[in-house]
Design a protein around this motif. Sequence first.
Motif, PDB file in Angstrom:
ATOM      1  N   ALA B  80     -57.012 -34.029  17.646  1.00  0.00           N
ATOM      2  CA  ALA B  80     -57.128 -35.458  17.769  1.00  0.00           C
ATOM      3  C   ALA B  80     -56.710 -35.927  19.134  1.00  0.00           C
ATOM      4  O   ALA B  80     -55.739 -35.738  19.684  1.00  0.00           O
ATOM      5  N   LEU B  81     -58.184 -36.228  19.830  1.00  0.00           N
ATOM      6  CA  LEU B  81     -57.874 -36.360  21.473  1.00  0.00           C
ATOM      7  C   LEU B  81     -57.293 -37.474  21.664  1.00  0.00           C
ATOM      8  O   LEU B  81     -56.679 -37.375  23.001  1.00  0.00           O
ATOM      9  N   ARG B  82     -57.023 -38.483  20.854  1.00  0.00           N
ATOM     10  CA  ARG B  82     -56.291 -39.533  21.093  1.00  0.00           C
ATOM     11  C   ARG B  82     -54.924 -39.241  21.481  1.00  0.00           C
ATOM     12  O   ARG B  82     -54.120 -40.260  22.212  1.00  0.00           O
ATOM     13  N   SER B  83     -54.332 -38.220  20.873  1.00  0.00           N
ATOM     14  CA  SER B  83     -53.071 -37.734  20.975  1.00  0.00           C
ATOM     15  C   SER B  83     -52.820 -36.637  22.349  1.00  0.00           C
ATOM     16  O   SER B  83     -52.048 -36.076  22.173  1.00  0.00           O
ATOM     17  N   LEU B  84     -53.863 -36.629  22.877  1.00  0.00           N
ATOM     18  CA  LEU B  84     -53.829 -35.367  23.961  1.00  0.00           C
ATOM     19  C   LEU B  84     -53.710 -36.090  25.100  1.00  0.00           C
ATOM     20  O   LEU B  84     -54.771 -36.623  25.366  1.00  0.00           O
ATOM     21  N   LEU B  85     -52.862 -35.605  26.141  1.00  0.00           N
ATOM     22  CA  LEU B  85     -52.908 -35.956  27.533  1.00  0.00           C
ATOM     23  C   LEU B  85     -53.424 -34.754  28.165  1.00  0.00           C
ATOM     24  O   LEU B  85     -52.803 -33.798  28.254  1.00  0.00           O
ATOM     25  N   TRP B  86     -54.464 -35.004  29.037  1.00  0.00           N
ATOM     26  CA  TRP B  86     -55.224 -33.723  29.691  1.00  0.00           C
ATOM     27  C   TRP B  86     -54.735 -34.098  31.114  1.00  0.00           C
ATOM     28  O   TRP B  86     -55.240 -35.343  31.862  1.00  0.00           O
ATOM     29  N   VAL B  87     -54.046 -33.185  31.630  1.00  0.00           N
ATOM     30  CA  VAL B  87     -53.616 -33.133  33.312  1.00  0.00           C
ATOM     31  C   VAL B  87     -54.763 -32.108  33.749  1.00  0.00           C
ATOM     32  O   VAL B  87     -54.508 -30.875  33.635  1.00  0.00           O
ATOM     33  N   ARG B  88     -55.698 -32.757  34.690  1.00  0.00           N
ATOM     34  CA  ARG B  88     -56.517 -31.603  35.395  1.00  0.00           C
ATOM     35  C   ARG B  88     -55.880 -31.551  36.983  1.00  0.00           C
ATOM     36  O   ARG B  88     -55.903 -32.139  37.648  1.00  0.00           O
TER      37      ARG B  88
END
Lengths: 501, 219
Positions: B80-88
């Motif tokens: 569920a991408l809405r629950s994922l925080l992606w730090v680049r």
Amino acid sequence: MAALRRIGCLLVPHFAAAAAVRAEPALAGRPLAVLDGARPGRLVIETSAEARALGVLPGMTEAAAQSRPGEVICRERVPAHEAAARQALLEVGVVHSPRVEEAGPGEVYLDVAGLGALFGDEPALARRMAARARVAGLHARVGIAGSRVAARLAARRAEECVCVPPGTDAAHLRAAPIALLDLSLEMAQRFARWGIRTLGELADLPGRDLAERLGTEGSRLQALARGEDLRPLDPWRPPPRFEETHELDWALDNLEPLFGLFAECAERLCARLEAQALAADRFEWSCRLAARVGETPRTVEGAFVPPVPTHEARAVMAVLRATLAAEPPTAPVTALALRAQSVRVSASQEPLDGDGRPSPRTLAETVARVIALVGPGNLGVPVLLDSHRPDSLRLEPLNAAALLSQAKSTDGEEARGTLALRRCRPPRPAQVRLIGGRPVYLRAAGLAGPIVASAGPWRSSGEWWLENRWASDEWDVELADGTLGRLAHDGSVWVLEGIYD
Amino acid sequence: MAIQKEPLPPPGWGLEGSAASLLEAFPRGQLSEIVGPRSAGGSSLVTSLLAHATAAGALVALVDGSDSFDPAGAAAAGAALRSLLWVRAGRRPDAACRAAELLARSGGFAWVVLDLSTDPTEPSERRLSSLGAATWIRLQRAVRDTPTRLVLHASRHLAGSAAALVLNVTRGSARWMGAPRPTRLEGIGSRVEVAKTRASSPFLPAVSTDARWTLAWRL
């Protein structure tokens, strides 16, 4: 002996017109109609006394107003002018009394009891307030009495100032129309049916019977009609202005000391917010730049909105550092300022069955610090775009509260064991040798070797109706060392899109 | 000539039957490590962890040290991408480690994954070598006393003694469909073994070093 209550009323009649005249003094003394609404159906909402003399009344259309004899000047309503006029009238009250109440546009009450030692008797005080209002650009009428109703009536009847002697409010109000009480439609209709037209007639009604018929509202209205006003003033306080500034003795041309000064401003600003149980939902910063002799100093400004209202200086500085580091001032700085737009945030309590997730504020502060590390635009929630183009996505800025609320839902799909692709961003140029149309050797940055297995081509294309149309043939390949990768060929160039892992 | 149609395999769960035991092997409040070479399935394992966690309604963070995360693939895996925080983190391992430390310390994420798996020729690989033991000890201390599972994914062992659990992922064979010439990549197999384990609590026994899992990742 109970303290004698004395209430002053500052009344600006036809307030919208008065505000327009205050903003444009040339309109004073001229027939003015203030319009509101969308063209072509704009209506007159307020008029000056001169316009009323010509027969222009609120509710008329613009065309009807301009068709009246005489030159009627029309101006569109400007809420900012009215807000400034309201502020000015309140400040006139605040100058004279510590307790000021705003009852509506152009109507201010103030407690004038005990001010004789400062301003003289009541007539002198009333003349002083009227003069002060004129200086502020408003023609205000002043009434002083023992109750709001009586003071308002006195102000309405006055050319400039009227003072009702103490203890005579009831007599002063007897002949006043009952509409002075700002009745609800139902109450006005009821009194009309009963034939009650003046405050004196209302005051003469038997109190007990009136209470039985109209309840507490009836008793309250009767008390007002008798000049009895026990409700304390609801004091108005000027909105706090949260701003911290720093003037420099010499121009600063280094970022780190500038950050240090901003950090000091942020600490003071946030301490003031916290002391009043406030947070800020918007911050504005400005730097005055050094100028050459004879030139006007320039100012650079910016603003940012924290993910959640905050009074944490660290969170503020994290964003401000990233902002100024990305676009530093182009000249040495001679002064800086930091402003906060305050909001009142009610404290929320963590539920007893909390699952340990952070509060939105804690998460926002953590995220602000991470943004300072990786830069804005490199942190967020990934959102897939509606496109077949490979790697079509965007990063949505973090909304702390939304992220925490959405994460609680458990309607997610069942997890599947899918082979992951580690994307090369950007795709790496590759050299591919083909035999019989199939790739047999690959050389790309970090990879080289014979291809022992391959599948493809898988044609992908899209957006043919746009200028940036795309098409590529994809191949899944396995190298001799066991590396699995995805190649793509757009008709001219081979690239390595990613490594399966 | 008759054309033989190859039946496509049904979508399947890579951690068949053993998902619970593998996921529970990662201790809370501890630093764990997933180590595996290229194309061994380490990234697929990480993606499955994220998918499993977000599907259960948890909040996860992925600190991407090599900017290689594929959100479309994660969504296909059920995340569920809405629950994922992606730090680049832009190929800056030092910034990635610091970001992971901040996120782990906040204690609000069920999983914080620090992906430092890089290609040997990437410049960031050389910068990895400059990260000393203090970096991993800081991560260990940041996640201590939090309910967060902090997972480091790399191509080689990095965390040393700071990791309470180290899983080695070894490459199985790739499976291709079609004969005599492959027509489609079906997936790969992986073997996961416990290289090191340390109990986080005397009341919670650590996973046994004899535990191993055979996983299948399907494209």
